[in-house]
Design an enzyme around this catalytic site. Sequence first.
Site, PDB file in Angstrom:
ATOM      1  N   GLU A 264       0.792  -1.224   0.000  1.00  0.00           N
ATOM      2  CA  GLU A 264       0.000   0.000   0.000  1.00  0.00           C
ATOM      3  C   GLU A 264       0.827   1.278   0.000  1.00  0.00           C
ATOM      4  OE1 GLU A 264       0.424  -1.378   4.376  1.00  0.00           O
ATOM      5  OE2 GLU A 264       0.172  -2.337   2.443  1.00  0.00           O
ATOM      6  N   HIS A 290      -8.256  -3.808  -1.121  1.00  0.00           N
ATOM      7  CA  HIS A 290      -7.461  -3.897   0.109  1.00  0.00           C
ATOM      8  C   HIS A 290      -6.433  -2.762   0.159  1.00  0.00           C
ATOM      9  CE1 HIS A 290      -5.720  -6.078   3.555  1.00  0.00           C
ATOM     10  NE2 HIS A 290      -4.563  -5.626   3.102  1.00  0.00           N
ATOM     11  N   GLU A 291      -5.691  -2.594  -0.946  1.00  0.00           N
ATOM     12  CA  GLU A 291      -4.631  -1.560  -0.942  1.00  0.00           C
ATOM     13  C   GLU A 291      -5.229  -0.153  -0.899  1.00  0.00           C
ATOM     14  OE1 GLU A 291      -2.054  -2.900  -0.116  1.00  0.00           O
ATOM     15  OE2 GLU A 291      -2.330  -4.913  -0.904  1.00  0.00           O
ATOM     16  N   HIS A 294      -6.079   0.694   2.650  1.00  0.00           N
ATOM     17  CA  HIS A 294      -4.912   1.066   3.465  1.00  0.00           C
ATOM     18  C   HIS A 294      -4.654   2.579   3.450  1.00  0.00           C
ATOM     19  CE1 HIS A 294      -3.012  -2.299   5.366  1.00  0.00           C
ATOM     20  NE2 HIS A 294      -2.949  -3.019   4.269  1.00  0.00           N
ATOM     21  N   GLU A 313      -4.139  -4.180   9.519  1.00  0.00           N
ATOM     22  CA  GLU A 313      -4.662  -5.180   8.583  1.00  0.00           C
ATOM     23  C   GLU A 313      -6.106  -5.596   8.861  1.00  0.00           C
ATOM     24  OE1 GLU A 313      -3.357  -5.523   5.927  1.00  0.00           O
ATOM     25  OE2 GLU A 313      -1.250  -5.029   6.190  1.00  0.00           O
ATOM     26  N   ASP A 370       9.088 -10.088  10.090  1.00  0.00           N
ATOM     27  CA  ASP A 370       8.884 -10.878   8.865  1.00  0.00           C
ATOM     28  C   ASP A 370       8.481 -12.311   9.202  1.00  0.00           C
ATOM     29  OD1 ASP A 370       9.456  -8.790   7.187  1.00  0.00           O
ATOM     30  OD2 ASP A 370      11.529  -9.387   6.791  1.00  0.00           O
ATOM     31  N   TYR A 378      -4.759 -10.165   9.766  1.00  0.00           N
ATOM     32  CA  TYR A 378      -5.780  -9.833   8.766  1.00  0.00           C
ATOM     33  C   TYR A 378      -7.127 -10.432   9.158  1.00  0.00           C
ATOM     34  CZ  TYR A 378      -1.839  -8.818   5.571  1.00  0.00           C
ATOM     35  OH  TYR A 378      -0.705  -8.317   4.991  1.00  0.00           O
TER      36      TYR A 378
END
Length: 607
Positions: A264, A290-291, A294, A313, A370, A378
Site C-alpha cells: 500500500e 485492500h490496498e 490502506h 490489517e 517478517d 488480517y
Amino acid sequence: QEEKRAHRCLTKHLNLCLNVDFTKRVLKGRATLTLEALEDRFSVLTLDTRDLKIISVSANGQEASFTLGSKHSFKGTPLEIRLPFDISRGQHVIVEVKYETSPSATALQWLTPEQTAGKKYPYLFSQCQAHHCRSMVPCQDSPSVKHTYYAQVSVPKDLVAVMSAVRDGHEMDPQDSERIVYRFRQPVPMPSYLIAIVAGALESREIGPRSRVWSEKEFVHQAASEFSETEQMLQTAEKLAGPYVWGQYDILVLPPSFPYGGMENPCLTFATPTLLCLNLYSCLHQVIAHEISHSWTGNLVTNKTWEHFWLNEGHTVYLERMIGRSMESEQFRQFKAMGGWKDLQDSVNTFGPNSPLTNLVPSLQDVDPDDAFSSVPYEKGFALLYHLEELMGGPEVFMEFVKSYIQMFAYSSVTTDQWKNYLFTYFKDKVDILNKVDWNAWMYTPCVIMYDTTLADACIALSQKWIKVRSDLNGFKESDIKTLSSHQLIEFLSLLLQEDPLPLTHVKKMQDLYNLNSYMNSEIRFRWLRLCVRSKWEEMVPVALKMATEQGRLKFTRPLFREVYTFEKYREEAVRVFLAHRAAMHPVTAGLVAKALKVEQSQSTGV
C-alpha cells in the site's frame, strides 16, 4: 529500543538525494533529516541502519562525529551521531548523512534485464515493510514516527523513476547528461516503511481522474483495462471512510519476483503481475480494494509498533469487504469472510494452536516481524471487528465507528489500548455489552465465529462428496463445476486442502473430468497443485516447482515449496530447485523459503 529512542527526538521531514547505480547495485546519496528534540540538552541522536556505508554526517552544516554500534541479526546497526552542540526541547536540527547502500540491502531487489518482461533494461524496486527501510535510508525506522519527504532520484536516461509520493517533474542530471533526475514530494506525514522507489523501463496509462497504471510496456495495455474500475472503488471507499488525502492513487504492476499480492505505498500501490490474466474479478478487485483501504487504515492511521499490526490489517480487511458489499452484495462479503476464516485456520495450523504468533497482539520481543507475517492479523482482526459489528447493531452502525476512529487518529500512530478506549467512548451507551466481550480470548487465544454460508453451500457439498466417496467415482460429472464461479472453485479446492490427502485415483479422476491443469488463474492453480502434490502425484511435482519459481509471490511460493518438501521422495529436489533459483528471488522470499526448507544460511548464500 526504537520506541525509547523515538521519545527523545522525532523526524519531521526527510529530503533524499539518490543516485541509482545499476552496475554496483547500490544507491548513493544523502539523507537530510529535520528532527525535533523532545528533551532539553539534546545532543546524541540514534538512527537505524542496516549494511549502510556511512561516508559523513553534518548537523546544521557543521561536521558531526558518529559511531556504528554492534550489528543485530535483523535490526541492523545503530548509527549514533553526536551533535556539535546541544538543542532544547521543541528546537529543530537538520542532520545530513552521506551514505551508500549495500548490494545485499534487504529493502532492494535489483533485476537484470533478463529478469524483466522487456529483457533490455535492468529494474530496481524496494519493499520496506516491516523494518527494511533502514537498509535503504538511515532513519528512525519505526511506524511510531511519521514524517513528510521530498526526493530527487537520478537514473540512466532510458529509465523512469517513481516513488510513493506525488511526481514533481524531471530534468537532465546536471552532473551527467546520460542521466535524468526525477523529483517527488510527499506532503502527508507517513512512516518510513512506506517509502518506496522503483526504477525501470516504465510506461503509464491514465485510468481515472487521479490514477495512472505503471508497468513495463509489455503489460501496460492489459493492466490499464484490468484496473479500469479504480476510480469507482476510490469513490466507494471515500463514502465509507472519508476523503482520500493522498492526492494521486496510481498502481504499479511489478515484475514476477515481487513477494506480495500488493503493497500500500502511498500514491503508488504496488501490485503483483499474478493479478493479471486472473479472469477473476473478485481476486483482482479484492487486492486493489485492500490496498485502497490502506490509504485510511495503515497509512493515515498507523499501528504504533508491529505488535499492533492487526490495527492496520484487520481494519483494512474490514473496509475492503465493506467496499465489496457496496459494489456487490452482503452475501459476497460473507463468502469472502468465510474464505478468510479458512486462511486463518491454515496459519494457526502452520504456527501451532498454542503459538504466541496466533495471538492478535503477539509479543515480538526479539522476533523478526517478517517471521510473524501471516493471515492472523488480517483475518482474526477482521473476525473481531465483525463480531463487534454484530453486537453493536450491524454494518452501517459499525462502519460509522470505523470512520470516526479514522478521523480521530488521522496522521498518527496508535496502540490496541487506544483503539479499545475509543471504541468504549464511541459506544458509551453499550458499554455493558462491550464488557461482556472476552477481550483476553480475542487478543491472546484462538477463537471461533460463524458467517452466512449461502454461496459456500455448493462448494461444501461437492467437496464433501469427493471426501466421502470410496472407489466408485462414476457419480462425478464434467458439469459438477460448470455452475461454480471462480471464487467458488477456489473455495472448493480450499475445503479439500483442509482434509486428509485424497487418494491419487480421486485427484486423477478430478483432472479427467474438470481439466484443472488448464486453469491459468493463479489462485486456482496454486491450490490445485498443492492438492496434487499432497496426493503424491509425481508428474505434478515439477509443475508445482515451476509455479513456485516462475513468480515470487510469497503466498504461493512458500506453501508450494513446503508441500513438495513434505513429499519425502522429492525433499532433496525441493531444496535443489530452491538453491538454483535463490539468487533471483526477493531477499524476504528467499529467507522465508530457506527457513521452511530448513536450508542453512551458509548453504543458501553460497549459490
